[in-house]
Design a protein around this motif. Structure first.
Motif, PDB file in Angstrom:
ATOM      1  N   SER A  29       0.815  -1.210   0.000  1.00 58.11           N
ATOM      2  CA  SER A  29       0.000   0.000   0.000  1.00 58.11           C
ATOM      3  C   SER A  29       0.853   1.268   0.000  1.00 58.11           C
ATOM      4  O   SER A  29       0.529   2.254  -0.661  1.00 58.11           O
ATOM      5  N   ILE A  30       1.967   1.247   0.737  1.00 49.90           N
ATOM      6  CA  ILE A  30       2.834   2.434   0.791  1.00 49.90           C
ATOM      7  C   ILE A  30       3.480   2.673  -0.570  1.00 49.90           C
ATOM      8  O   ILE A  30       3.596   3.823  -1.033  1.00 49.90           O
ATOM      9  N   LEU A  31       3.895   1.616  -1.231  1.00 55.33           N
ATOM     10  CA  LEU A  31       4.483   1.754  -2.566  1.00 55.33           C
ATOM     11  C   LEU A  31       3.472   2.345  -3.541  1.00 55.33           C
ATOM     12  O   LEU A  31       3.814   3.175  -4.389  1.00 55.33           O
ATOM     13  N   VAL A  32       2.217   1.928  -3.409  1.00 48.46           N
ATOM     14  CA  VAL A  32       1.163   2.452  -4.289  1.00 48.46           C
ATOM     15  C   VAL A  32       0.938   3.942  -4.036  1.00 48.46           C
ATOM     16  O   VAL A  32       0.811   4.739  -4.979  1.00 48.46           O
ATOM     17  N   TYR A  33       0.892   4.342  -2.756  1.00 44.76           N
ATOM     18  CA  TYR A  33       0.717   5.758  -2.430  1.00 44.76           C
ATOM     19  C   TYR A  33       1.862   6.595  -2.994  1.00 44.76           C
ATOM     20  O   TYR A  33       1.640   7.697  -3.519  1.00 44.76           O
ATOM     21  N   ARG A  34       3.082   6.090  -2.899  1.00 41.57           N
ATOM     22  CA  ARG A  34       4.225   6.854  -3.434  1.00 41.57           C
ATOM     23  C   ARG A  34       4.117   7.004  -4.951  1.00 41.57           C
ATOM     24  O   ARG A  34       4.438   8.062  -5.499  1.00 41.57           O
ATOM     25  N   ALA A  35       3.672   5.958  -5.606  1.00 42.54           N
ATOM     26  CA  ALA A  35       3.501   6.041  -7.057  1.00 42.54           C
ATOM     27  C   ALA A  35       2.430   7.071  -7.413  1.00 42.54           C
ATOM     28  O   ALA A  35       2.588   7.864  -8.354  1.00 42.54           O
ATOM     29  N   GLN A  36       1.330   7.075  -6.651  1.00 44.50           N
ATOM     30  CA  GLN A  36       0.247   8.027  -6.904  1.00 44.50           C
ATOM     31  C   GLN A  36       0.678   9.462  -6.644  1.00 44.50           C
ATOM     32  O   GLN A  36       0.184  10.395  -7.279  1.00 44.50           O
ATOM     33  N   MET A  37       1.611   9.655  -5.708  1.00 43.91           N
ATOM     34  CA  MET A  37       2.077  11.003  -5.367  1.00 43.91           C
ATOM     35  C   MET A  37       3.203  11.471  -6.277  1.00 43.91           C
ATOM     36  O   MET A  37       3.770  12.536  -6.064  1.00 43.91           O
ATOM     37  N   GLY A  38       3.556  10.668  -7.289  1.00 44.29           N
ATOM     38  CA  GLY A  38       4.524  11.105  -8.282  1.00 44.29           C
ATOM     39  C   GLY A  38       5.977  10.861  -7.934  1.00 44.29           C
ATOM     40  O   GLY A  38       6.866  11.530  -8.480  1.00 44.29           O
ATOM     41  N   ALA A  39       6.255   9.902  -7.050  1.00 36.62           N
ATOM     42  CA  ALA A  39       7.648   9.599  -6.703  1.00 36.62           C
ATOM     43  C   ALA A  39       8.374   9.060  -7.934  1.00 36.62           C
ATOM     44  O   ALA A  39       7.843   8.241  -8.684  1.00 36.62           O
ATOM     45  N   ALA A  40       9.604   9.530  -8.133  1.00 33.06           N
ATOM     46  CA  ALA A  40      10.388   9.072  -9.275  1.00 33.06           C
ATOM     47  C   ALA A  40      10.687   7.587  -9.175  1.00 33.06           C
ATOM     48  O   ALA A  40      10.703   6.870 -10.182  1.00 33.06           O
ATOM     49  N   GLN A  41      10.930   7.114  -7.964  1.00 35.13           N
ATOM     50  CA  GLN A  41      11.196   5.699  -7.705  1.00 35.13           C
ATOM     51  C   GLN A  41      10.390   5.288  -6.473  1.00 35.13           C
ATOM     52  O   GLN A  41      10.881   5.348  -5.345  1.00 35.13           O
ATOM     53  N   PRO A  42       9.128   4.883  -6.646  1.00 32.58           N
ATOM     54  CA  PRO A  42       8.267   4.591  -5.503  1.00 32.58           C
ATOM     55  C   PRO A  42       8.818   3.536  -4.551  1.00 32.58           C
ATOM     56  O   PRO A  42       8.484   3.515  -3.369  1.00 32.58           O
ATOM     57  N   THR A  43       9.681   2.659  -5.067  1.00 34.13           N
ATOM     58  CA  THR A  43      10.166   1.541  -4.256  1.00 34.13           C
ATOM     59  C   THR A  43      11.463   1.834  -3.520  1.00 34.13           C
ATOM     60  O   THR A  43      12.026   0.942  -2.884  1.00 34.13           O
ATOM     61  N   ASP A  44      11.943   3.076  -3.582  1.00 29.31           N
ATOM     62  CA  ASP A  44      13.235   3.353  -2.941  1.00 29.31           C
ATOM     63  C   ASP A  44      13.177   3.293  -1.417  1.00 29.31           C
ATOM     64  O   ASP A  44      14.210   3.272  -0.748  1.00 29.31           O
ATOM     65  N   ILE A  45      11.968   3.231  -0.846  1.00 28.85           N
ATOM     66  CA  ILE A  45      11.852   3.136   0.612  1.00 28.85           C
ATOM     67  C   ILE A  45      11.601   1.690   1.048  1.00 28.85           C
ATOM     68  O   ILE A  45      11.411   1.425   2.245  1.00 28.85           O
ATOM     69  N   PHE A  46      11.612   0.747   0.115  1.00 27.45           N
ATOM     70  CA  PHE A  46      11.304  -0.642   0.464  1.00 27.45           C
ATOM     71  C   PHE A  46      12.316  -1.221   1.454  1.00 27.45           C
ATOM     72  O   PHE A  46      11.949  -1.756   2.506  1.00 27.45           O
ATOM     73  N   ILE A  47      13.596  -1.125   1.129  1.00 27.18           N
ATOM     74  CA  ILE A  47      14.630  -1.676   2.009  1.00 27.18           C
ATOM     75  C   ILE A  47      14.672  -0.942   3.351  1.00 27.18           C
ATOM     76  O   ILE A  47      14.744  -1.587   4.412  1.00 27.18           O
ATOM     77  N   PRO A  48      14.623   0.404   3.384  1.00 25.40           N
ATOM     78  CA  PRO A  48      14.566   1.091   4.688  1.00 25.40           C
ATOM     79  C   PRO A  48      13.388   0.647   5.556  1.00 25.40           C
ATOM     80  O   PRO A  48      13.543   0.470   6.765  1.00 25.40           O
ATOM     81  N   ILE A  49      12.205   0.456   4.965  1.00 25.28           N
ATOM     82  CA  ILE A  49      11.050  -0.007   5.742  1.00 25.28           C
ATOM     83  C   ILE A  49      11.309  -1.400   6.298  1.00 25.28           C
ATOM     84  O   ILE A  49      11.018  -1.697   7.464  1.00 25.28           O
ATOM     85  N   LEU A  50      11.869  -2.273   5.479  1.00 22.65           N
ATOM     86  CA  LEU A  50      12.151  -3.635   5.911  1.00 22.65           C
ATOM     87  C   LEU A  50      13.097  -3.643   7.107  1.00 22.65           C
ATOM     88  O   LEU A  50      12.885  -4.385   8.081  1.00 22.65           O
ATOM     89  N   LEU A  51      14.122  -2.808   7.059  1.00 23.22           N
ATOM     90  CA  LEU A  51      15.081  -2.745   8.161  1.00 23.22           C
ATOM     91  C   LEU A  51      14.453  -2.150   9.422  1.00 23.22           C
ATOM     92  O   LEU A  51      14.672  -2.641  10.541  1.00 23.22           O
ATOM     93  N   ALA A  52      13.651  -1.100   9.261  1.00 22.63           N
ATOM     94  CA  ALA A  52      13.042  -0.435  10.414  1.00 22.63           C
ATOM     95  C   ALA A  52      12.012  -1.327  11.098  1.00 22.63           C
ATOM     96  O   ALA A  52      11.962  -1.414  12.330  1.00 22.63           O
ATOM     97  N   THR A  53      11.175  -2.005  10.313  1.00 20.46           N
ATOM     98  CA  THR A  53      10.147  -2.864  10.915  1.00 20.46           C
ATOM     99  C   THR A  53      10.767  -4.095  11.572  1.00 20.46           C
ATOM    100  O   THR A  53      10.268  -4.599  12.579  1.00 20.46           O
ATOM    101  N   PHE A  54      11.889  -4.573  11.032  1.00 16.01           N
ATOM    102  CA  PHE A  54      12.593  -5.696  11.652  1.00 16.01           C
ATOM    103  C   PHE A  54      13.162  -5.284  13.006  1.00 16.01           C
ATOM    104  O   PHE A  54      13.087  -6.042  13.988  1.00 16.01           O
ATOM    105  N   ALA A  55      13.712  -4.059  13.078  1.00 20.82           N
ATOM    106  CA  ALA A  55      14.238  -3.549  14.351  1.00 20.82           C
ATOM    107  C   ALA A  55      13.127  -3.413  15.385  1.00 20.82           C
ATOM    108  O   ALA A  55      13.298  -3.771  16.563  1.00 20.82           O
ATOM    109  N   SER A  56      11.970  -2.914  14.958  1.00 23.01           N
ATOM    110  CA  SER A  56      10.829  -2.761  15.862  1.00 23.01           C
ATOM    111  C   SER A  56      10.380  -4.102  16.430  1.00 23.01           C
ATOM    112  O   SER A  56      10.152  -4.244  17.640  1.00 23.01           O
ATOM    113  N   THR A  57      10.262  -5.105  15.557  1.00 22.58           N
ATOM    114  CA  THR A  57       9.812  -6.426  15.996  1.00 22.58           C
ATOM    115  C   THR A  57      10.833  -7.077  16.919  1.00 22.58           C
ATOM    116  O   THR A  57      10.468  -7.678  17.942  1.00 22.58           O
ATOM    117  N   LEU A  58      12.095  -6.954  16.578  1.00 21.95           N
ATOM    118  CA  LEU A  58      13.148  -7.549  17.401  1.00 21.95           C
ATOM    119  C   LEU A  58      13.145  -6.964  18.806  1.00 21.95           C
ATOM    120  O   LEU A  58      13.202  -7.698  19.809  1.00 21.95           O
TER     121      LEU A  58
END
Length: 409
Positions: free
Chosen positions: A156-185
């Motif tokens: 859903s976040i990737l879709v919102y970024r695409a709708q908002m005109g991000a040049a590369q909507p997926t550039d936050i994919f890896i940062p989100i993965l790392l941040a959510t893993f830290a939160s869960t750990l």
């Protein structure tokens, strides 16, 4: 009890802030607060109404899985790990399968499927709970795993970024993965400390190592894909796995010669009653959050944090994204609105816009989940659930800020 004090604090702080604004000449603040109470109440009912069909569907599917023995098989497969994280639950109990299904749905970003599966798990744990009005250790560990928001595919976040005109909507994919893993750990570690669970055993250490390898593999795989391909692959993968679960449950049910249709209908009836039961709890938490926002207390809080950061001489670029971080534990839709507002105001490819997206994906709606899940089984005393959930949220927020500066500063 903690939710009681937090809920009261929402109203008292909101009233004081609104009174100050009224004395400063803002005549619209109290009408806005009252409007928010009606709007939030309506939203709570609409959410519950919307959940009715989804709950009926997935609790029906889960009943088919239970009758067919699939849930029991999952419980047996996961018992070495879950027996250590949930020592109160008997070995091979069906709730282990429900917990796994809920966590898997969350990891795939399938919120509509995760909620009914989580409510089913809570009902099963309540059957084992000796104090029906008090959260058990197993319930709290389960809730923290949910509130920490571990998500492998934030579609859903990737879709919102695409709708908002991000040049590369997926550039936050890896940062989100790392941040959510830290939160869960952090959530698992903190809850284990509260509950005196020994994490230094080979099963949990091996599981943690495997989780790290899985996250690393996901990071590597998706980093090799372009933005459009990543969106297609992640969406397709999530939906294929979801349909595979439904078909698998039905096929196994046929093989075991159970009446699949009757089993589904029996489970679906539970979904309807559960949806009705959570309405008062949703109304309470969403009205409190709505009043807090409408009073301007959230805006004042952000301004105060920004002033403190600047006074300390630190870089304050991240402050513009903080509304998303502070709203996320309170309201998923509110945080989503804050994220979109940040991308609209600062730009989808700005530091603030990207950080707001990482905040949105790093944790989950702690108070909403606590209200719905505990409310569904009549839990009044939450013990250390709120503290552990918020500490996991804090870890996710701090990790998101650090990772955003690392990737995008």
């Amino acid at each position: 009890m903690v939710l009681n004090y937090i809920w009261i604090a929402f109203f008292l702080i909101a009233f004081i802030v609104a009174l100050v604004r009224l004395l400063m000449g803002d005549m619209d603040v109290f009408p806005a607060m009252m409007d928010s109470t009606f709007a939030s109440s309506k939203t709570a009912f609409e959410i519950s109404l919307g959940l009715t069909g989804v709950l009926s569907l997935w609790l029906g599917v889960m009943k088919v899985g239970e009758r067919g023995g699939v849930v029991g098989a999952l419980a047996w497969l996961l018992s070495p790990v879950f027996r250590r994280l949930f020592p109160e639950i008997p070995k091979n109990h069906p709730v282990m399968g429900s917990i796994f299904m809920n966590i898997a749905a969350n990891m795939l970003g399938l919120d509509n499927a995760a909620t009914p599966l989580g409510l089913k798990a809570m009902e099963q744990m309540q059957e084992l709970n000796p104090k029906k009005d008090t959260a058990s250790n197993s319930m709290i560990m389960f809730l923290v795993l949910n509130t920490s928001g571990l998500t492998l595919i934030p579609v859903s976040i990737l879709v919102y970024r695409a709708q908002m005109g991000a040049a590369q909507p997926t550039d936050i994919f890896i940062p989100i993965l790392l941040a959510t893993f830290a939160s869960t750990l952090v959530g698992v570690v903190v809850t284990s400390l509260f509950q005196r669970i020994n994490l230094f055993n080979w099963v949990l250490l091996l599981t943690l190592g495997a989780a790290c390898l899985l996250v690393s593999g996901m990071v590597w795989l998706f980093s090799t894909l372009d933005g459009e391909t990543m969106n297609v692959v992640s969406t397709t993968l999530a939906n294929v796995l979801l349909m595979l679960i439904i078909v698998c449950f039905i096929v196994v049910g046929l093989f075991r010669k159970i009446n699949v249709y009757d089993a589904f209908v029996e489970g679906a009836k539970d979904g309807f009653t559960t949806a009705v039961r959570i309405i008062p709890y949703l109304v309470a938490i969403l009205v409190g959050i709505g009043v807090f926002r409408a009073s301007g207390a959230m805006d004042w809080l952000i301004s105060g944090i920004g002033s403190l950061v600047e006074a300390s001489g630190l870089n304050s670029d991240f402050v513009g994204a903080l509304p998303t971080a502070l709203m996320k534990p309170l309201s998923g839709s509110g945080a989503r609105g804050m994220m979109v507002d940040a991308m609209t105001t600062y730009g989808a490819d700005s530091f603030v816009g990207r950080l707001a997206c990482i905040f949105q994906g790093s944790t989950d709606t702690t108070f909403y989940i606590l209200a719905v899940y505990f409310g569904s089984v009549g839990i009044r005393y939450t013990r250390h659930a709120v503290a552990c959930g918020l500490l996991a949220d804090l870890a996710g927020i701090l990790a998101a800020i650090f990772i955003a500066y690392l990737f995008f500063a």
